[in-house]
Design a protein around this motif. Structure first.
Motif, short mmCIF file in Angstrom:
data_model
loop_
_atom_site.label_atom_id
_atom_site.label_comp_id
_atom_site.label_asym_id
_atom_site.label_seq_id
_atom_site.Cartn_x
_atom_site.Cartn_y
_atom_site.Cartn_z
N VAL A 62 -5.87 33.59 -52.53
CA VAL A 62 -5.38 34.65 -51.66
C VAL A 62 -4.28 34.07 -50.78
O VAL A 62 -4.51 33.07 -50.09
CB VAL A 62 -6.50 35.25 -50.79
N VAL A 63 -3.09 34.68 -50.82
CA VAL A 63 -1.97 34.19 -50.01
C VAL A 63 -1.35 35.35 -49.24
O VAL A 63 -1.43 36.50 -49.66
CB VAL A 63 -0.89 33.50 -50.88
N ARG A 64 -0.70 35.02 -48.13
CA ARG A 64 -0.01 36.00 -47.29
C ARG A 64 1.36 35.46 -46.93
O ARG A 64 1.53 34.24 -46.79
CB ARG A 64 -0.84 36.29 -46.04
N THR A 65 2.33 36.32 -46.77
CA THR A 65 3.69 35.88 -46.45
C THR A 65 4.12 36.41 -45.09
O THR A 65 3.66 37.46 -44.64
CB THR A 65 4.68 36.34 -47.53
N ASP A 66 5.01 35.65 -44.43
CA ASP A 66 5.51 36.08 -43.11
C ASP A 66 6.87 36.77 -43.20
O ASP A 66 7.44 37.13 -42.18
CB ASP A 66 5.59 34.88 -42.17
N ALA A 67 7.38 36.93 -44.42
CA ALA A 67 8.68 37.57 -44.61
C ALA A 67 8.75 38.11 -46.03
O ALA A 67 7.88 37.81 -46.86
CB ALA A 67 9.82 36.58 -44.35
N HIS A 68 9.77 38.91 -46.31
CA HIS A 68 9.92 39.43 -47.66
C HIS A 68 10.10 38.28 -48.63
O HIS A 68 10.88 37.34 -48.39
CB HIS A 68 11.13 40.36 -47.74
N VAL A 69 9.36 38.33 -49.75
CA VAL A 69 9.46 37.29 -50.77
C VAL A 69 9.24 37.90 -52.14
O VAL A 69 8.48 38.87 -52.29
CB VAL A 69 8.44 36.15 -50.50
N THR A 70 9.92 37.36 -53.14
CA THR A 70 9.77 37.80 -54.52
C THR A 70 8.90 36.80 -55.26
O THR A 70 9.17 35.58 -55.22
CB THR A 70 11.14 37.90 -55.22
N VAL A 71 7.85 37.29 -55.93
CA VAL A 71 6.94 36.41 -56.64
C VAL A 71 6.67 36.95 -58.04
O VAL A 71 6.97 38.12 -58.35
CB VAL A 71 5.59 36.24 -55.89
N ALA A 72 6.10 36.10 -58.89
CA ALA A 72 5.65 36.51 -60.22
C ALA A 72 4.39 35.73 -60.55
O ALA A 72 4.25 34.56 -60.18
CB ALA A 72 6.73 36.26 -61.26
N VAL A 73 3.46 36.38 -61.25
CA VAL A 73 2.20 35.77 -61.65
C VAL A 73 2.17 35.70 -63.17
O VAL A 73 2.28 36.74 -63.84
CB VAL A 73 0.99 36.56 -61.12
N THR A 74 2.02 34.49 -63.72
CA THR A 74 2.02 34.30 -65.17
C THR A 74 0.84 33.43 -65.58
O THR A 74 -0.01 33.08 -64.77
CB THR A 74 3.34 33.65 -65.62
N GLY A 75 0.81 33.04 -66.86
CA GLY A 75 -0.27 32.20 -67.36
C GLY A 75 -1.52 33.01 -67.64
O GLY A 75 -1.44 34.15 -68.14
N VAL A 82 -1.81 43.56 -54.47
CA VAL A 82 -1.03 43.39 -53.25
C VAL A 82 -1.55 44.41 -52.25
O VAL A 82 -1.40 45.62 -52.46
CB VAL A 82 0.48 43.57 -53.50
N ASP A 83 -2.21 43.93 -51.19
CA ASP A 83 -2.86 44.82 -50.22
C ASP A 83 -3.74 45.85 -50.93
O ASP A 83 -3.66 47.06 -50.69
CB ASP A 83 -1.81 45.53 -49.36
N SER A 84 -4.56 45.35 -51.85
CA SER A 84 -5.56 46.15 -52.59
C SER A 84 -4.97 47.04 -53.67
O SER A 84 -5.70 47.76 -54.36
CB SER A 84 -6.40 47.01 -51.63
N ARG A 102 -3.68 38.86 -53.80
CA ARG A 102 -5.00 38.35 -54.15
C ARG A 102 -5.11 38.23 -55.67
O ARG A 102 -4.76 39.16 -56.40
CB ARG A 102 -6.11 39.29 -53.65
N LEU A 103 -5.63 37.09 -56.12
CA LEU A 103 -5.90 36.88 -57.53
C LEU A 103 -7.40 36.92 -57.77
O LEU A 103 -8.16 36.18 -57.12
CB LEU A 103 -5.36 35.53 -58.01
N GLY A 104 -7.83 37.79 -58.68
CA GLY A 104 -9.22 37.76 -59.11
C GLY A 104 -9.41 36.66 -60.13
O GLY A 104 -8.53 35.80 -60.34
#
Length: 285
Positions: A62-75, A82-84, A102-104
């Motif tokens: 579980v991670v949280r950011t303090d500013a706008h950020v672009t992410v990707a989840v792979t593998g 994102v916020d449920s 959040r990653l399950g």
């Protein structure tokens, strides 16, 4: 820009594509166990492929950011929110300040990767931001309360919004070539007959295999082997007869014979196998 670590599952580490060139100092390359998935995560967010991301074992981060950020989840396709709100796997995600990713637990596969536009900007050790779990070199494994700095965004931009996710086969076919000590075995082709199962003794160093069906690996030369260099993907056979496929954090030398070497292109796929999942070796002609 900072990413806050709020929760960690079994294990999460910072990984890039490793630190090659230090074998003469006794240091292996380490880096992402599934390099293709890290490269994909970086491409999705517009990074160069060698930027550092987060490697997550099984999920639970579980991670949280303090500013706008672009992410990707792979593998490994862990369920992500994102916020449920459920979000897609291997797609470009835009997180606003204060939002939580959040990653399950992943339903298949072993290692999930989070790519962040700008990369995880922790200090380099010997030219890499990767954690080597065998030597202890590199940034510490993630734990709740840590803050990860994000580097400046690159000038390139994401060119796609998502990538196709292949369905893993029931039995993974792994291509391999004869190793330097195949002549130490009565029948080295026994490795390529029948199937193998990943044991519970698997980690970033290597995947230990149990025989499911097929003949055992029998040594014809039983004397002790002086330590010699081993490469990524080496299939080393200890006295137990249970072969070990060396992965990202493998030692740079070994004292057991290497019967075969997995093709570099297939090592990433072995790194995604869970304990209990099966594979079979296929000769690469």
């Amino acid at each position: 820009m900072v990413i806050f670590i709020e929760r960690v599952g079994p294990l999460a580490t910072i990984q890039d594509l490793g630190r090659p060139g230090w074998f003469d100092s006794g240091v292996g390359p380490a880096g992402a166990a599934d390099r293709a998935s890290l490269r994909l995560a970086n491409r999705l967010v517009g990074n160069p492929e060698d930027h550092a991301g987060i490697e997550v074992l099984l999920g639970g981060l579980v991670v949280r950011t303090d500013a706008h950020v672009t992410v990707a989840v792979t593998g490994a396709p862990a369920t992500a929110t994102v916020d449920s709100t459920p979000v897609g796997h291997a797609s470009v995600l835009e997180l606003e300040a204060g939002q939580t990713l959040r990653l399950g637990m992943a339903g298949t596969g072993l290692r999930t990767y989070i790519g962040v536009r700008g990369g995880i900007d922790v200090p380099k050790v010997l030219g890499s931001r990767s954690r080597d779990t065998l030597s202890g070199i590199g940034p510490d494994p993630l734990r709740p309360g840590m803050q990860l700095p994000v580097g400046p965004p690159p000038r390139t931009f994401p060119t796609v919004e998502f990538a196709p996710v292949p369905v893993p086969p029931e039995v993974l076919v792994v291509r391999a070539r004869p190793g330097p000590r195949e002549d130490w075995f009565t029948d080295p082709t026994a490795l390529f007959r029948g199937s193998w199962q990943v044991s519970s003794e698997t980690d970033r160093v290597g995947a230990r295999l149990d025989r499911v069906a097929g003949p055992p690996l029998t040594r014809s030369i039983t004397r002790e082997l002086p330590a010699e260099g081993v490469a990524l993907g080496s299939v080393q056979v200890p006295p137990s007869g249970q072969p070990v496929v060396f992965l990202a954090d493998h030692p740079i030398t070994g004292g057991y014979p290497v019967i075969a070497v997995v093709l570099d292109a297939d090592v990433d796929r072995v790194a995604q196998l869970r304990p209990g999942e099966r594979l079979r070796f296929e000769p690469d002609d």
